[in-house]
Scaffold this motif. Structure first.
Motif, short mmCIF file in Angstrom:
data_model
loop_
_atom_site.label_atom_id
_atom_site.label_comp_id
_atom_site.label_asym_id
_atom_site.label_seq_id
_atom_site.Cartn_x
_atom_site.Cartn_y
_atom_site.Cartn_z
N TYR A 178 -8.84 6.52 -1.12
CA TYR A 178 -9.07 7.37 -0.56
C TYR A 178 -9.71 8.34 -2.23
CZ TYR A 178 -9.32 12.38 -0.09
OH TYR A 178 -9.26 13.98 0.53
N LEU A 179 -11.26 8.52 -1.63
CA LEU A 179 -11.74 9.56 -3.09
C LEU A 179 -11.92 11.12 -2.27
CD1 LEU A 179 -15.22 7.30 -3.80
CD2 LEU A 179 -12.76 7.44 -5.29
N PRO A 180 -11.49 11.61 -2.76
CA PRO A 180 -12.29 13.25 -3.24
C PRO A 180 -12.48 13.46 -2.81
CG PRO A 180 -10.24 13.45 -4.67
CD PRO A 180 -10.66 11.70 -4.03
N LYS A 181 -13.46 14.17 -1.57
CA LYS A 181 -14.85 15.18 -1.77
C LYS A 181 -15.75 15.36 -3.20
CE LYS A 181 -17.30 19.10 0.72
NZ LYS A 181 -17.31 20.04 1.16
N ASP A 182 -14.71 16.49 -4.61
CA ASP A 182 -15.62 16.09 -5.37
C ASP A 182 -15.72 14.88 -5.49
OD1 ASP A 182 -14.78 18.99 -4.95
OD2 ASP A 182 -13.62 19.62 -6.16
N CYS A 183 -15.19 14.49 -6.02
CA CYS A 183 -15.46 13.03 -6.60
C CYS A 183 -16.60 12.33 -5.96
CB CYS A 183 -14.63 11.22 -6.82
SG CYS A 183 -12.98 11.84 -7.88
N VAL A 184 -16.43 11.80 -4.98
CA VAL A 184 -18.13 11.51 -4.08
C VAL A 184 -19.00 12.36 -4.55
CG1 VAL A 184 -19.23 11.56 -1.72
CG2 VAL A 184 -16.14 11.00 -2.02
N SER A 185 -19.24 13.55 -4.79
CA SER A 185 -19.59 14.82 -4.59
C SER A 185 -20.33 14.24 -6.28
CB SER A 185 -19.15 16.46 -4.92
OG SER A 185 -20.96 16.96 -5.30
N GLN A 218 -31.70 11.28 -0.72
CA GLN A 218 -32.73 11.25 0.84
C GLN A 218 -32.04 9.83 1.50
OE1 GLN A 218 -33.37 14.19 1.47
NE2 GLN A 218 -36.04 13.95 1.74
N ARG A 219 -31.92 8.97 1.31
CA ARG A 219 -31.24 7.78 2.07
C ARG A 219 -29.55 8.25 2.68
NH1 ARG A 219 -34.89 4.70 -0.96
NH2 ARG A 219 -32.58 4.33 -2.22
N SER A 220 -28.77 8.56 1.58
CA SER A 220 -27.51 8.62 1.19
C SER A 220 -27.21 9.77 2.25
CB SER A 220 -26.88 9.39 -0.34
OG SER A 220 -27.11 7.90 -1.28
N ARG A 221 -27.89 10.44 2.72
CA ARG A 221 -27.20 11.88 3.80
C ARG A 221 -27.51 10.95 4.35
NH1 ARG A 221 -31.59 16.50 3.87
NH2 ARG A 221 -32.08 16.01 1.63
N PHE A 222 -28.02 10.08 5.08
CA PHE A 222 -27.62 9.79 6.66
C PHE A 222 -26.23 8.21 7.03
CE2 PHE A 222 -31.91 11.09 6.40
CZ PHE A 222 -31.78 12.23 7.01
N VAL A 223 -26.13 8.58 5.29
CA VAL A 223 -24.75 7.08 5.98
C VAL A 223 -23.43 7.17 6.95
CG1 VAL A 223 -22.62 6.09 4.47
CG2 VAL A 223 -25.49 6.32 3.56
N PHE A 227 -23.55 13.32 4.20
CA PHE A 227 -24.40 14.30 4.63
C PHE A 227 -24.06 15.98 4.57
CE2 PHE A 227 -26.28 17.62 7.43
CZ PHE A 227 -27.72 16.49 8.66
N ASN A 228 -23.22 16.24 4.34
CA ASN A 228 -22.25 17.39 4.75
C ASN A 228 -22.22 17.35 2.93
OD1 ASN A 228 -22.33 18.41 7.29
ND2 ASN A 228 -20.09 17.39 6.98
N ILE A 229 -22.14 17.37 2.19
CA ILE A 229 -21.66 17.21 0.75
C ILE A 229 -23.04 17.57 0.00
CG2 ILE A 229 -21.42 15.87 -1.35
CD1 ILE A 229 -19.10 15.03 0.42
N ILE A 230 -24.46 16.25 0.35
CA ILE A 230 -25.67 16.70 0.10
C ILE A 230 -26.53 17.85 0.33
CG2 ILE A 230 -28.42 14.99 -0.02
CD1 ILE A 230 -26.33 12.96 0.23
N ASN A 231 -26.51 18.14 1.76
CA ASN A 231 -26.55 19.72 2.28
C ASN A 231 -25.99 20.74 1.91
OD1 ASN A 231 -29.23 18.64 4.10
ND2 ASN A 231 -27.58 17.45 4.76
N ASP A 232 -24.63 20.63 1.04
CA ASP A 232 -23.91 21.86 0.54
C ASP A 232 -25.30 22.84 -0.77
OD1 ASP A 232 -22.53 23.23 -0.97
OD2 ASP A 232 -21.27 22.73 0.21
#
Length: 425
Positions: free
Chosen positions: A39-46, A58-63, A68-73
């Motif tokens: 499990y990776l915490p949200k901050d690590c992924v960000s 641009q491509r990763s936001r649709f994975v 999507f929520n992280i990249i658009n934050d």
């Protein structure tokens, strides 16, 4: 017959049981595989995503939805903006232009391939345009929107895969203001990376050679304001300001301390204001407008400017790069419009630098880029005290200063989250 039917029924039940067992085993295996993924915490992924180039983001936001929520934050968008290096954005004529015979309203988009974004095609989607009243446009006026990156002694020209007919009027934080050639006097704002575009309300229509546009972010609200200076019929400078997202322009008084004689330089955004040099040569002062209160200020320069001198932004401070009598270039810094004096921080005295025109400062290295009169680009490293020439492919980049703007590629939008006072994408 009864025995045969009974055997068939038993075989069917056995097959169903085996299929059920197989499905159960498969489900267990999938669950074990999922459980084995850490499990990776949200901050690590960000923190991982923020290091990706914009094309990958641009491509990763649709994975998946979490990405999507992280990249658009809004915080992620601002973090990405703060990591973006300065580039120069420019327009390049497109080869293989559509012939005049084929130029009708279906061809206004000029789509060479499905991946090309056309500003005019997007405008057609946003707004119904009366074809009988649109201006006559020759298809040879179509341009590709490109940018050039200078790094490690080399230059790289890249494309946004976007085309337009109009001129780029202003740039700020990855947003550009561009002419809508389908309607006189109308402008559009867009982010060429995300391809978001919106039309702006009509302001004062005046000949383009007598006007100047500047786009800047307001510190108080986090929103963007577009400032339009223009010379009126009495030869005085008029001014109107548009808060991006509002439906009308705000008319305000122009500078009261004299006429701006020439709109030769694009305004620079720094220290919470837009700044203009009123004359191309021998200017004693600059004209500044603070974005929060929309007031004009007259700021004296440390010395009279020359034709190759420029004001630039560096680390959100205003910089004046001036050529001296000798073969030297002085670098001055202004940290506030509230009356603080200019501070001379460096003198460049190396090589033949008399004809070098300052382009921009690097955002992350203590470097300044110059262009020579023949189109050659040089970079001066303040730490190494070294002036180096950048390799540029001939014909890949315009040498006329009015043809390019300092720009950063980002995910920024002009929409505002008022509760968080941040840029929202």
């Amino acid at each position: 017959m009864a025995d045969k039917a009974s055997k068939a029924m038993n075989l069917l039940k056995l097959a169903e049981k085996r299929a059920s067992l197989k499905k159960e085993l498969d489900d267990r295996r999938r669950k074990q595989q999922l459980d084995s993924v850490p499990y990776l915490p949200k901050d690590c992924v960000s923190n991982i995503l923020i290091r990706l180039p914009l094309e990958s983001l641009q491509r990763s936001r649709f994975v998946c939805k979490p990405w999507f929520n992280i990249i658009n934050d809004p915080r992620f968008v601002l973090d990405n903006l703060h990591r973006a290096e300065t580039v120069l954005i420019f327009l390049c004529p497109v080869n293989g232009v559509v012939s005049r015979a084929r130029f009708h309203h279906q061809d206004l988009g000029f789509r060479e391939n499905p991946n090309t974004f056309s500003v005019e095609s997007k405008i057609f989607e946003l707004k119904s345009i009366n074809l009988l009243h649109r201006p006559q446009i020759h298809p040879s006026s179509k341009y590709a929107i490109k940018y050039i990156v200078f790094a490690d002694g080399k230059s790289t020209v890249s494309e946004f895969n976007a085309t337009c007919l109009g001129k780029i009027r202003a740039s700020c934080d990855g947003l550009i203001v561009i002419d809508n050639k389908l309607k006189d006097g109308e402008l559009a704002i867009m982010n060429p990376v995300t391809r978001k575009l919106s039309l702006l309300p009509l302001g004062t229509i005046y000949p383009p050679h007598e006007e100047s546009f500047g786009l800047a972010r307001c510190r108080e609200t986090g929103g963007y304001k577009l400032v339009h200076l223009f010379r009126d019929e009495s030869q005085f400078i008029g001014c109107e300001v548009l808060q991006i997202g509002e439906k009308s322009w705000q008319v305000i008084d122009g500078p009261s301390f004299g006429l701006l004689k020439w709109f030769g330089f694009e305004p620079v955004s720094a220290i919470g204001a837009l700044h203009w040099v009123p004359e191309i040569d021998h200017s004693e002062h600059i004209v500044s407008m603070t974005m929060d209160d929309l007031k004009f200020h007259k700021i004296m320069l440390p010395k009279s400017s020359r034709s190759n001198d420029r004001i630039l932004e560096v680390s959100d401070h205003l910089c004046f790069v001036a050529h001296e009598e000798m073969n030297e270039i002085s670098v001055w810094i202004l940290k506030s419009v509230s009356g603080e004096p200019w501070s001379k921080i460096y003198t460049i005295a190396i090589g033949c630098i008399r004809d070098l025109i300052p382009l921009y400062f690097s955002r992350f290295k203590w470097e300044i880029y110059f262009m020579d009169k023949d189109g050659s680009v040089f970079v001066f490293d303040f730490r190494d005290r070294d002036m180096r020439k950048i390799a540029i492919k001939k014909g890949s980049f315009p040498i006329h200063e009015a043809s390019y703007l300092a720009h950063v590629n980002s995910l920024v939008s002009w929409q505002i989250n008022a509760n968080r006072d941040t840029i929202e994408s």
